[in-house]
Design an enzyme around this catalytic site. Structure first.
Site, mmCIF file in Angstrom:
data_model
loop_
_atom_site.group_PDB
_atom_site.id
_atom_site.type_symbol
_atom_site.label_atom_id
_atom_site.label_comp_id
_atom_site.label_asym_id
_atom_site.label_seq_id
_atom_site.Cartn_x
_atom_site.Cartn_y
_atom_site.Cartn_z
ATOM 1 N N ALA A 111 -7.351 -7.333 -6.653
ATOM 2 C CA ALA A 111 -7.607 -7.439 -5.446
ATOM 3 C C ALA A 111 -8.130 -5.873 -4.761
ATOM 4 O O ALA A 111 -7.627 -4.860 -5.301
ATOM 5 C CB ALA A 111 -6.451 -7.579 -4.738
ATOM 6 N N ASN A 124 -5.852 6.440 -13.372
ATOM 7 C CA ASN A 124 -4.751 7.343 -13.777
ATOM 8 C C ASN A 124 -3.912 7.633 -12.814
ATOM 9 O O ASN A 124 -4.168 8.283 -11.789
ATOM 10 C CB ASN A 124 -4.974 8.525 -14.564
ATOM 11 C CG ASN A 124 -3.796 9.166 -15.069
ATOM 12 O OD1 ASN A 124 -2.958 9.516 -14.648
ATOM 13 N ND2 ASN A 124 -3.657 9.229 -16.365
ATOM 14 N N SER A 125 -2.653 7.150 -12.666
ATOM 15 C CA SER A 125 -1.612 7.343 -11.429
ATOM 16 C C SER A 125 -1.173 8.590 -11.304
ATOM 17 O O SER A 125 -0.549 8.997 -10.105
ATOM 18 C CB SER A 125 -0.455 6.265 -11.318
ATOM 19 O OG SER A 125 0.195 6.319 -12.619
ATOM 20 N N GLU A 150 -11.944 -14.984 -4.563
ATOM 21 C CA GLU A 150 -11.346 -14.599 -3.424
ATOM 22 C C GLU A 150 -11.964 -13.398 -2.915
ATOM 23 O O GLU A 150 -11.443 -12.737 -1.881
ATOM 24 C CB GLU A 150 -9.801 -14.335 -3.818
ATOM 25 C CG GLU A 150 -8.875 -15.898 -4.145
ATOM 26 C CD GLU A 150 -7.660 -15.547 -4.456
ATOM 27 O OE1 GLU A 150 -6.988 -15.620 -3.164
ATOM 28 O OE2 GLU A 150 -7.006 -15.226 -5.444
#
EC number: 2.3.1.117
Length: 343
Positions: A264, A319-320, A221
């Site tokens: 994505a 790392n958020s 995709e």
């Protein structure tokens, strides 16, 4: 097998100057049988080296007869059909795998890839851009750009509409080759010269350039750039991308191993080994600074992503909390849905 690299008999299109615009090879031969190769060279009076010839249909009758005597009926049937057309005919005999010297040679090599006779990087395509014509691809076939305005006018005067789908050097693959066992949702997004292995699915936003493709099975995709090959069982998520050597990747050959996942909008500028995952939205280039973690999630060292090129079982994530790019061992490889990839 002979020492001949490839032979192709094709029908194509020329402009008003007699210059080739494109060539279609129904059944290109790769390393053909010695007897078949000898018969073709003898009948067409071809010596050593690589040759690109414009054919006279009268030349085909004796060659057709010889091929039938050798049991090469498929090629003989093609030549028989060529004798009744008024379209320009071409024959290419490549004794060696050299860089293409003409448009018919370039098209033969692109056909070899899309027919799965060679894989990306297994045939010499050096300088191919200079040998291909930039043409208008229309519902009436390939048209020279200088001749396009007149053709558009002629169509309008007949009450017809000349549809120009694109202006490009490369046509879409499915106008020349449709490999077995694949699904392609938007055929304009796969160029001639793409290699699609059995079980490959190209979704609407998927794109595959020439000299690139998939081992299969696989779900694409995202974008597979020129020179990139994706291993079996891998998944490129929506709008993900792979950096080709023509897109700033230098001499590094980008590839994706078996059973990998690019999330994505993710992207890579380094080759991945097997069973690797890149988190959605994360783009990794060779110079990206990566925090390498051990099995317990503790920092080992900071390295550049190029030092992890080709390594297997890696998970790349951001790392958020602090935004750092991290890499740790990927314990679970992505498993593609068997029903989804059934062709």
């Amino acid at each position: 097998m002979s020492d001949i690299y490839s032979i192709g008999f094709g029908v194509g299109t020329c402009n008003n100057k007699g210059e080739w615009l494109e060539v279609y090879y129904p059944r290109p031969l790769f390393k053909p049988d010695t007897g078949v190769a000898a018969a073709i060279k003898e009948t067409l009076n071809i010596g050593e080296g690589n040759y690109s010839l414009s054919l006279d249909p009268a030349q085909l009758h004796p060659l057709e007869k010889k091929l039938r005597q050798l049991g090469a009926n498929e090629q003989a049937d093609i030549l028989q059909q060529f004798t009744i057309t008024q379209r320009p005919l071409a024959a290419v005999v490549l004794s060696t795998d050299q860089a293409p010297q003409s448009l018919p040679e370039a098209y033969l090599k692109l056909h070899l890839l899309s027919h799965r006779l060679v894989k990306p990087h297994e045939t010499n395509l050096d300088g191919i851009f200079g040998k291909l014509a930039n043409v208008a691809w229309t519902n009436q076939g390939a048209i020279d750009l200088e001749e396009l305005p007149q053709r558009q006018l002629e169509a309008r005067l007949k009450g017809e509409h000349l549809e120009v789908s694109c202006i490009d050097k490369f046509p879409k693959m499915t106008n020349y080759v449709v490999p077995t066992g694949v699904r392609i949702a938007h055929t304009a997004r796969v160029r001639l010269g793409a290699y699609l292995g059995e079980g490959t699915t190209i979704m609407h936003e998927g794109f595959v350039n020439f000299n690139a493709g998939t081992e299969g099975p696989g779900m694409i995709e995202g974008r597979i750039s020129a020179g990139v090959f994706v291993g079996a069982g891998s998944d490129l998520g929506g709008s993900s991308s792979t950096m080709g050597t023509l897109s700033g990747g230098g001499n590094i050959v980008i590839s994706v191993g078996d059973n990998c996942l690019l999330g994505a909008n993710a992207g890579i500028g380094i080759p991945l080994g097997d069973r690797c995952t890149v988190e959605a939205g994360l783009y990794i280039t060779a110079g990206t600074k990566v925090a390498l973690l051990d099995g317990s999630g503790n920092l080992v060292e900071h390295i550049k992503a190029r030092d992890l090129a080709g390594k297997s079982n890696l998970l790349f994530r951001r790392n958020s909390t602090n935004g750092a790019v991290e890499c740790l061992t990927n314990k679970s490889a992505i498993e593609l849905n068997a029903a989804l990839h059934s062709n």
